[in-house]
Design a protein around this motif. Structure first.
Motif, PDB file in Angstrom:
ATOM      1  N   VAL A 271     -11.101  -0.916   6.433  1.00  0.00           N
ATOM      2  CA  VAL A 271      -9.925  -0.662   5.697  1.00  0.00           C
ATOM      3  C   VAL A 271      -9.666   0.711   5.809  1.00  0.00           C
ATOM      4  CG1 VAL A 271      -8.884  -1.044   3.381  1.00  0.00           C
ATOM      5  CG2 VAL A 271     -10.255  -2.811   4.517  1.00  0.00           C
ATOM      6  N   ASN A 272     -10.611   1.661   5.508  1.00  0.00           N
ATOM      7  CA  ASN A 272     -10.534   2.921   5.269  1.00  0.00           C
ATOM      8  C   ASN A 272      -9.796   3.487   6.726  1.00  0.00           C
ATOM      9  OD1 ASN A 272     -10.784   5.647   4.518  1.00  0.00           O
ATOM     10  ND2 ASN A 272     -12.607   5.940   5.560  1.00  0.00           N
ATOM     11  N   TRP A 273     -10.627   3.215   7.707  1.00  0.00           N
ATOM     12  CA  TRP A 273     -10.243   3.459   9.155  1.00  0.00           C
ATOM     13  C   TRP A 273      -8.911   3.158   9.613  1.00  0.00           C
ATOM     14  CZ3 TRP A 273     -10.005   0.665  13.856  1.00  0.00           C
ATOM     15  CH2 TRP A 273     -10.043   1.458  14.993  1.00  0.00           C
ATOM     16  N   ILE A 274      -8.604   2.075   9.358  1.00  0.00           N
ATOM     17  CA  ILE A 274      -7.417   1.731  10.096  1.00  0.00           C
ATOM     18  C   ILE A 274      -6.240   1.789   9.145  1.00  0.00           C
ATOM     19  CG2 ILE A 274      -7.209  -0.847   8.902  1.00  0.00           C
ATOM     20  CD1 ILE A 274      -6.515  -0.130  12.603  1.00  0.00           C
ATOM     21  N   LEU A 275      -6.349   2.113   7.633  1.00  0.00           N
ATOM     22  CA  LEU A 275      -5.255   2.240   6.713  1.00  0.00           C
ATOM     23  C   LEU A 275      -5.453   3.529   5.989  1.00  0.00           C
ATOM     24  CD1 LEU A 275      -2.608   0.636   5.625  1.00  0.00           C
ATOM     25  CD2 LEU A 275      -4.182  -0.152   3.879  1.00  0.00           C
ATOM     26  N   VAL A 276      -6.204   3.553   5.083  1.00  0.00           N
ATOM     27  CA  VAL A 276      -6.316   4.487   4.061  1.00  0.00           C
ATOM     28  C   VAL A 276      -6.443   6.042   4.505  1.00  0.00           C
ATOM     29  CG1 VAL A 276      -7.485   5.621   1.926  1.00  0.00           C
ATOM     30  CG2 VAL A 276      -7.312   2.943   2.157  1.00  0.00           C
ATOM     31  N   SER A 277      -7.198   6.358   5.397  1.00  0.00           N
ATOM     32  CA  SER A 277      -7.444   7.801   5.820  1.00  0.00           C
ATOM     33  C   SER A 277      -6.456   8.211   6.678  1.00  0.00           C
ATOM     34  CB  SER A 277      -8.682   7.925   6.537  1.00  0.00           C
ATOM     35  OG  SER A 277      -9.936   8.036   5.475  1.00  0.00           O
ATOM     36  N   PRO A 278      -5.975   7.488   7.628  1.00  0.00           N
ATOM     37  CA  PRO A 278      -4.605   7.792   8.357  1.00  0.00           C
ATOM     38  C   PRO A 278      -3.361   8.179   7.652  1.00  0.00           C
ATOM     39  CG  PRO A 278      -5.661   6.058   9.680  1.00  0.00           C
ATOM     40  CD  PRO A 278      -6.418   6.154   8.142  1.00  0.00           C
ATOM     41  N   LEU A 279      -2.977   7.119   6.311  1.00  0.00           N
ATOM     42  CA  LEU A 279      -2.020   7.485   5.672  1.00  0.00           C
ATOM     43  C   LEU A 279      -2.054   8.575   4.940  1.00  0.00           C
ATOM     44  CD1 LEU A 279      -0.885   3.899   5.008  1.00  0.00           C
ATOM     45  CD2 LEU A 279       0.065   5.189   6.834  1.00  0.00           C
ATOM     46  N   LEU A 280      -3.547   8.906   4.451  1.00  0.00           N
ATOM     47  CA  LEU A 280      -3.663  10.067   3.605  1.00  0.00           C
ATOM     48  C   LEU A 280      -3.495  11.464   4.453  1.00  0.00           C
ATOM     49  CD1 LEU A 280      -6.737   9.050   1.558  1.00  0.00           C
ATOM     50  CD2 LEU A 280      -4.463   9.395   0.494  1.00  0.00           C
ATOM     51  N   LYS A 281      -3.974  11.335   5.767  1.00  0.00           N
ATOM     52  CA  LYS A 281      -3.906  12.647   6.556  1.00  0.00           C
ATOM     53  C   LYS A 281      -2.120  12.896   6.799  1.00  0.00           C
ATOM     54  CE  LYS A 281      -8.212  12.325   8.836  1.00  0.00           C
ATOM     55  NZ  LYS A 281      -8.802  11.960  10.033  1.00  0.00           N
TER      56      LYS A 281
ATOM     57  N   ASP B 123       0.020  12.488   4.697  1.00  0.00           N
ATOM     58  CA  ASP B 123       0.530  12.585   3.205  1.00  0.00           C
ATOM     59  C   ASP B 123       1.665  11.728   2.648  1.00  0.00           C
ATOM     60  OD1 ASP B 123       0.458  14.413   1.034  1.00  0.00           O
ATOM     61  OD2 ASP B 123       2.337  15.619   1.587  1.00  0.00           O
ATOM     62  N   VAL B 124       1.191  10.269   3.078  1.00  0.00           N
ATOM     63  CA  VAL B 124       2.045   9.265   2.542  1.00  0.00           C
ATOM     64  C   VAL B 124       1.800   9.278   1.135  1.00  0.00           C
ATOM     65  CG1 VAL B 124       2.274   6.869   2.679  1.00  0.00           C
ATOM     66  CG2 VAL B 124       2.171   8.018   4.683  1.00  0.00           C
ATOM     67  N   ASP B 125       3.064   8.570   0.369  1.00  0.00           N
ATOM     68  CA  ASP B 125       2.853   8.331  -1.072  1.00  0.00           C
ATOM     69  C   ASP B 125       1.725   7.577  -1.396  1.00  0.00           C
ATOM     70  OD1 ASP B 125       4.829   9.933  -1.531  1.00  0.00           O
ATOM     71  OD2 ASP B 125       6.526   8.532  -1.733  1.00  0.00           O
ATOM     72  N   HIS B 126       1.121   7.645  -2.570  1.00  0.00           N
ATOM     73  CA  HIS B 126      -0.025   6.845  -2.803  1.00  0.00           C
ATOM     74  C   HIS B 126       0.486   5.400  -2.969  1.00  0.00           C
ATOM     75  CE1 HIS B 126      -3.270  10.068  -4.237  1.00  0.00           C
ATOM     76  NE2 HIS B 126      -2.782  10.317  -2.813  1.00  0.00           N
ATOM     77  N   ILE B 127       1.402   5.092  -3.494  1.00  0.00           N
ATOM     78  CA  ILE B 127       2.083   3.871  -3.971  1.00  0.00           C
ATOM     79  C   ILE B 127       2.154   3.112  -2.365  1.00  0.00           C
ATOM     80  CG2 ILE B 127       4.287   4.427  -3.729  1.00  0.00           C
ATOM     81  CD1 ILE B 127       2.689   1.733  -6.041  1.00  0.00           C
ATOM     82  N   THR B 128       2.700   3.866  -1.448  1.00  0.00           N
ATOM     83  CA  THR B 128       2.598   3.104  -0.239  1.00  0.00           C
ATOM     84  C   THR B 128       1.333   2.730   0.332  1.00  0.00           C
ATOM     85  OG1 THR B 128       4.633   4.377   0.408  1.00  0.00           O
ATOM     86  CG2 THR B 128       3.420   3.143   2.149  1.00  0.00           C
ATOM     87  N   ILE B 129       0.288   3.389   0.231  1.00  0.00           N
ATOM     88  CA  ILE B 129      -1.075   3.108   0.540  1.00  0.00           C
ATOM     89  C   ILE B 129      -1.544   2.115  -0.158  1.00  0.00           C
ATOM     90  CG2 ILE B 129      -3.219   3.910   1.034  1.00  0.00           C
ATOM     91  CD1 ILE B 129      -2.410   6.860   1.257  1.00  0.00           C
TER      92      ILE B 129
END
Length: 289
Positions: free
Chosen positions: A79-89, A91-97
């Motif tokens: 989940v972290n590899w496919i979604l969370v970390s890429p979106l954090l890099k 700078d996607v809004d947290h609510i979207t993540i």
């Protein structure tokens, strides 16, 4: 008096599972500043896999627990590899993540539901579900397992996050990832570590809470909701506070169910949440950043 003591003990045991779910949410929030709404499904998988591996396949309990924890860690890292970390890099809004993690949870529910026909299963307890007495105090051994597991994990996580360099680095990542990079701290590793810790806690929560009630593919979100309330009531960011919040709503839920009616228990929990936020907006032990 005996009924009161038994309800109190069951409430502490049930609240311990809520506290564990809240602790798993706090562990990821401490590193990323966001909530993983697929965390409830990780707990659900712990319970359902315990039934499948132990009762159906016949794998010994200790080995099954190890396999469940390993599986939960793999899922958390995925989940972290496919979604969370890429979106954090990016700078996607947290609510979207957060919405993305909820979508992942729905996928897990769908797959598990198709494999189990959404049937309720009974994971085997580690200890007896019968009532015993220690002196005049009634206990149920499986609830005691949940209490001990919650105590050990919450204290261990508190020590890790507050007394070790790695714990400080993990918490600092959520405040300023760029500054952490300048200090030689890998935010990617810290976030991955947070997901590993949350996965272990969730797996244990599923294993110990599964025998306390019927488990099925859709049990994750109600547990997630109770864990979130526990974390908010106790105070976000504080692992021991999340456990206190879990114990509080667990006792409240059981007491209202036992003395009034189960239908009022959920209402009582939400009213208590509203009251707590009105009096202490940052939670019982929370502090303003």
């Amino acid at each position: 008096m005996e009924t009161l003591l038994l309800l109190l003990f069951i409430g502490v045991g049930l609240g311990s599972t809520y506290g564990l779910v809240g602790l798993s949410l706090v562990s990821i929030q401490n590193a990323t500043g966001l909530f993983n709404l697929a965390q409830g499904e990780a707990v659900m998988l712990g319970a359902v896999l315990a039934y499948g591996l132990i009762s159906v396949v016949g794998i010994p309990y200790p080995l099954s627990v190890l396999l469940i924890i390993v599986g939960a860690v793999v899922l958390g890292l995925f989940v972290n590899w496919i979604l969370v970390s890429p979106l954090l890099k990016r700078d996607v809004d947290h609510i979207t993540i957060v919405i993305g993690t909820y979508s992942v949870g729905l996928v897990i529910v769908g797959i598990t539901g198709e494999l189990t026909d959404y049937a309720f299963v009974a994971p085997p307890p580690l200890l007896s579900m019968s009532q015993y007495k220690i002196g005049f105090f009634p206990i149920v051994p499986q609830y005691a397992v949940a209490i001990i597991a919650a105590l050990l994990l919450s204290v261990s996580y508190w020590y890790f996050i507050n007394k070790t360099y790695t714990g400080w680095a993990l918490k600092a990542t959520s405040y300023n990832a760029d500054m952490c990079k300048l200090l030689g701290i890998s935010s990617d590793r810290m976030i991955a570590l947070a997901f590993v810790i949350a996965a272990v806690i969730s797996a244990v929560a599923g294993i110990v809470s599964g025998p306390l009630g019927a488990a099925n593919a859709e049990m994750g979100f109600p547990l997630l909701l109770k864990g979130f309330i526990a974390a908010v009531v106790g105070g976000m960011g504080n692992p021991l506070a999340a456990m206190v919040g879990g114990l509080t709503i667990g006792i409240l839920h059981v007491m209202v169910s036992g003395y009034l009616a189960p239908g009022y228990a959920e209402l009582a929990v939400f009213l208590f949440l509203i009251l707590t936020l009105y009096i202490r907006p940052h939670g019982i032990f929370g502090v303003r950043d």
